[in-house]
Design an enzyme around this catalytic site. Structure first.
Site, PDB file in Angstrom:
ATOM      1  N   ASP A  55       0.997  -1.231   0.038  1.00 15.52           N
ATOM      2  CA  ASP A  55       0.072   0.027  -0.071  1.00 15.52           C
ATOM      3  C   ASP A  55       0.959   1.275  -0.016  1.00 15.52           C
ATOM      4  O   ASP A  55       2.081   1.274   0.465  1.00 15.52           O
ATOM      5  CB  ASP A  55      -0.899   0.011   1.122  1.00 15.52           C
ATOM      6  CG  ASP A  55      -2.059   0.872   1.159  1.00 15.52           C
ATOM      7  OD1 ASP A  55      -2.261   1.370   0.154  1.00 15.52           O
ATOM      8  OD2 ASP A  55      -2.635   1.231   2.467  1.00 15.52           O
ATOM      9  N   HIS A 103       2.873   3.463  -8.787  1.00 15.56           N
ATOM     10  CA  HIS A 103       2.723   2.006  -9.347  1.00 15.56           C
ATOM     11  C   HIS A 103       3.997   1.409  -9.918  1.00 15.56           C
ATOM     12  O   HIS A 103       4.050   0.219  -9.874  1.00 15.56           O
ATOM     13  CB  HIS A 103       1.331   1.855  -9.879  1.00 15.56           C
ATOM     14  CG  HIS A 103       0.202   2.272  -9.168  1.00 15.56           C
ATOM     15  ND1 HIS A 103       0.029   1.965  -8.019  1.00 15.56           N
ATOM     16  CD2 HIS A 103      -0.939   3.073  -9.817  1.00 15.56           C
ATOM     17  CE1 HIS A 103      -1.270   2.413  -7.431  1.00 15.56           C
ATOM     18  NE2 HIS A 103      -1.697   3.086  -8.331  1.00 15.56           N
ATOM     19  N   LEU A 156      10.806 -20.460  -4.716  1.00 12.73           N
ATOM     20  CA  LEU A 156       9.963 -19.381  -3.922  1.00 12.73           C
ATOM     21  C   LEU A 156       8.600 -19.369  -4.743  1.00 12.73           C
ATOM     22  O   LEU A 156       8.505 -19.283  -6.106  1.00 12.73           O
ATOM     23  CB  LEU A 156      10.239 -17.945  -4.060  1.00 12.73           C
ATOM     24  CG  LEU A 156       9.338 -16.894  -3.555  1.00 12.73           C
ATOM     25  CD1 LEU A 156       9.211 -17.007  -1.911  1.00 12.73           C
ATOM     26  CD2 LEU A 156       9.571 -15.304  -4.076  1.00 12.73           C
TER      27      LEU A 156
HETATM   28  C1  IPE Z   1      -5.434  -2.524  -0.595  1.00 12.45           C
HETATM   29  O1  IPE Z   1      -5.036  -1.256  -0.699  1.00 12.45           O
HETATM   30  C2  IPE Z   1      -5.206  -3.441  -1.862  1.00 12.45           C
HETATM   31  C3  IPE Z   1      -4.115  -3.537  -2.485  1.00 12.45           C
HETATM   32  C4  IPE Z   1      -2.865  -3.142  -1.848  1.00 12.45           C
HETATM   33  C5  IPE Z   1      -4.021  -4.020  -3.778  1.00 12.45           C
HETATM   34  P1  IPE Z   1      -6.241  -0.243  -0.955  1.00 12.45           P
HETATM   35  O2  IPE Z   1      -5.188   1.078  -0.775  1.00 12.45           O
HETATM   36  O3  IPE Z   1      -7.077  -0.478  -1.851  1.00 12.45           O
HETATM   37  O4  IPE Z   1      -6.943  -0.400   0.325  1.00 12.45           O
HETATM   38  P2  IPE Z   1      -8.069   0.763   1.229  1.00 12.45           P
HETATM   39  O5  IPE Z   1      -8.932   1.075   0.174  1.00 12.45           O
HETATM   40  O6  IPE Z   1      -7.124   2.055   1.609  1.00 12.45           O
HETATM   41  O7  IPE Z   1      -8.500  -0.096   2.360  1.00 12.45           O
HETATM   42  C1  IPE Z   2      -1.218   0.379  -3.610  1.00 19.50           C
HETATM   43  O1  IPE Z   2      -1.071   1.916  -3.375  1.00 19.50           O
HETATM   44  C2  IPE Z   2      -1.340  -0.143  -4.833  1.00 19.50           C
HETATM   45  C3  IPE Z   2      -2.737  -0.466  -5.202  1.00 19.50           C
HETATM   46  C4  IPE Z   2      -3.870  -0.493  -4.160  1.00 19.50           C
HETATM   47  C5  IPE Z   2      -3.214  -0.957  -6.457  1.00 19.50           C
HETATM   48  P1  IPE Z   2      -2.372   2.735  -3.513  1.00 19.50           P
HETATM   49  O2  IPE Z   2      -2.525   2.846  -4.769  1.00 19.50           O
HETATM   50  O3  IPE Z   2      -3.344   2.441  -2.594  1.00 19.50           O
HETATM   51  O4  IPE Z   2      -1.735   3.844  -2.884  1.00 19.50           O
HETATM   52  P2  IPE Z   2      -2.366   5.063  -1.717  1.00 19.50           P
HETATM   53  O5  IPE Z   2      -2.699   3.910  -0.561  1.00 19.50           O
HETATM   54  O6  IPE Z   2      -3.511   5.518  -2.538  1.00 19.50           O
HETATM   55  O7  IPE Z   2      -1.307   5.919  -1.467  1.00 19.50           O
HETATM   56 MG    MG Z   3      -3.976   2.397  -0.882  1.00 19.26          MG
END
Ligand code: IPE
Ligand code: IPE
Ligand code: MG
Length: 233
Positions: free
Chosen positions: A12, A29, A123
Site C-alpha cells: 500500500d 505504481h 519461492l
Molecule cells: C489494498 O489497498 C489493496 C491493495 C494493496 C491491492 P487499498 O489502498 O485499495 O486499500 P484501502 O481502500 O485503503 O483499504
Molecule cells: C497500493 O497503493 C496499490 C494498489 C492498491 C493497487 P495505493 O494506490 O493504494 O496508494 P495509496 O494508498 O493511495 O497511497
Molecule cells: Mg492504498
C-alpha cells in the site's frame, strides 16, 4: 524462534508516495512494480517459501479508468522485465483472484507466467489480482454446495474447506505486513490469516526496501506464537 514460511504483504501507499514527490499516482505504481522484484528476491534469500502480494483488490475497480488501466498493464511490465531472472532463481509464479474478469491481455500474461514456471522448485511468488477474500469464501461455499448436491462431498472440516479456496495447497499465512501506515486488512486472505502475526509499517510500498523487510522478519522471529496454547518459560 519461528521461521516464516508464508509471508503476505499488502503493498500500500504507492499513490501517496508519488504525490509527495509531485508525480502522478501511476509513477508510484511503476516504482511499486520494480519493488516486487526486489522484495521477492530478498524474501527468497531470507528463507520464505510463499510470498503473497496484494496487487489489485475486488474493490480497486472503483478507481479511475486511467489508474485501473495502468495497473492492468503492470503484469506485462513486470514479467517482460524480470521473468528471465525469476526463472533463473527458480521462482514459481502463481495467482489468486478471478483472472477471467481481467482484460484478456492481462490474464494471458499472468497465465503464461504461471505455465512457464509451474515446475520450478523455488519461492512461490503469488500475485493476488482481482482478489477479494469475501468473494473467495463465497465461491468456495458455492462450489462445496455443488459438490454436496452432486454427491461428491458431505462432511466438511477446516482442512477440507481450505481446499475450496483459491489458496488450495498453500499453507496458512505466518506473517502479514501492510505498508504505508494503514491498519486494516482490506478484504485480504481473511481465512488464511486466522493465526498470522501482523505488522503495520509506516514506509510506503516503494520505500519498503530489503533492509526494512529483514527488520520485519527479525521482529517476527522473536514473536511467541502460541496458537491458543501455553508456552511454559
Ligand atoms: C489494498 O489497498 C489493496 C491493495 C494493496 C491491492 P487499498 O489502498 O485499495 O486499500 P484501502 O481502500 O485503503 O483499504
Ligand atoms: C497500493 O497503493 C496499490 C494498489 C492498491 C493497487 P495505493 O494506490 O493504494 O496508494 P495509496 O494508498 O493511495 O497511497
Ligand atoms: Mg492504498
Amino acid at each position: 524462534m519461528s521461521s516464516c514460511r508464508h509471508l503476505a504483504i499488502i503493498m500500500d501507499g504507492n499513490g501517496r508516495w508519488a504525490k509527495a514527490q509531485g508525480k502522478p499516482r501511476t509513477m508510484g505504481h511503476l516504482a511499486g512494480a520494480d519493488n516486487v522484484r526486489n522484495i521477492a528476491i530478498a524474501a527468497n534469500e531470507a528463507g520464505v517459501k510463499y510470498l503473497t502480494l496484494y496487487a489489485f483488490s475486488t474493490e480497486n475497480w472503483k478507481r479511475s479508468e486511467e489508474e485501473v488501466g495502468y495497473l492492468m498493464k503492470l503484469p506485462a511490465y513486470l514479467f517482460q522485465k524480470y521473468m528471465r531472472e525469476f526463472m533463473e532463481r527458480g521462482f514459481r509464479i502463481r495467482t489468486i483472484g478471478e483472472l477471467d474478469r481481467l482484460p484478456a491481455a492481462t490474464a494471458k500474461v499472468l497465465r503464461d507466467a504461471e505455465e512457464e514456471s509451474k515446475d520450478n522448485p523455488g519461492l512461490n511468488l503469488i500475485i493476488a489480482i482481482n482478489y477479494g477474500s469475501r468473494r473467495e469464501i463465497l465461491l468456495a461455499a458455492r462450489k462445496y454446495a455443488e459438490d454436496v448436491r452432486d454427491g461428491r462431498a458431505n462432511d466438511l472440516e477446516e482442512d477440507g474447506f481450505s481446499s475450496y479456496l483459491m489458496t488450495d495447497g498453500i499453507p496458512d499465512v505466518d506473517f502479514l505486513i501492510r505498508t504505508s501506515g494503514e491498519q486494516r486488512i482490506s478484504n485480504y486472505l481473511l481465512w488464511q490469516i486466522a493465526y498470522a502475526e501482523l505488522m503495520f509499517v509506516p514506509e510506503s510500498w516503494p520505500e519498503f526496501t530489503p533492509e526494512v523487510l529483514n527488520r520485519c522478519l527479525d521482529a517476527y522471529a522473536h514473536r511467541d506464537r502460541r496458537f491458543g496454547g501455553v508456552h511454559e518459560s
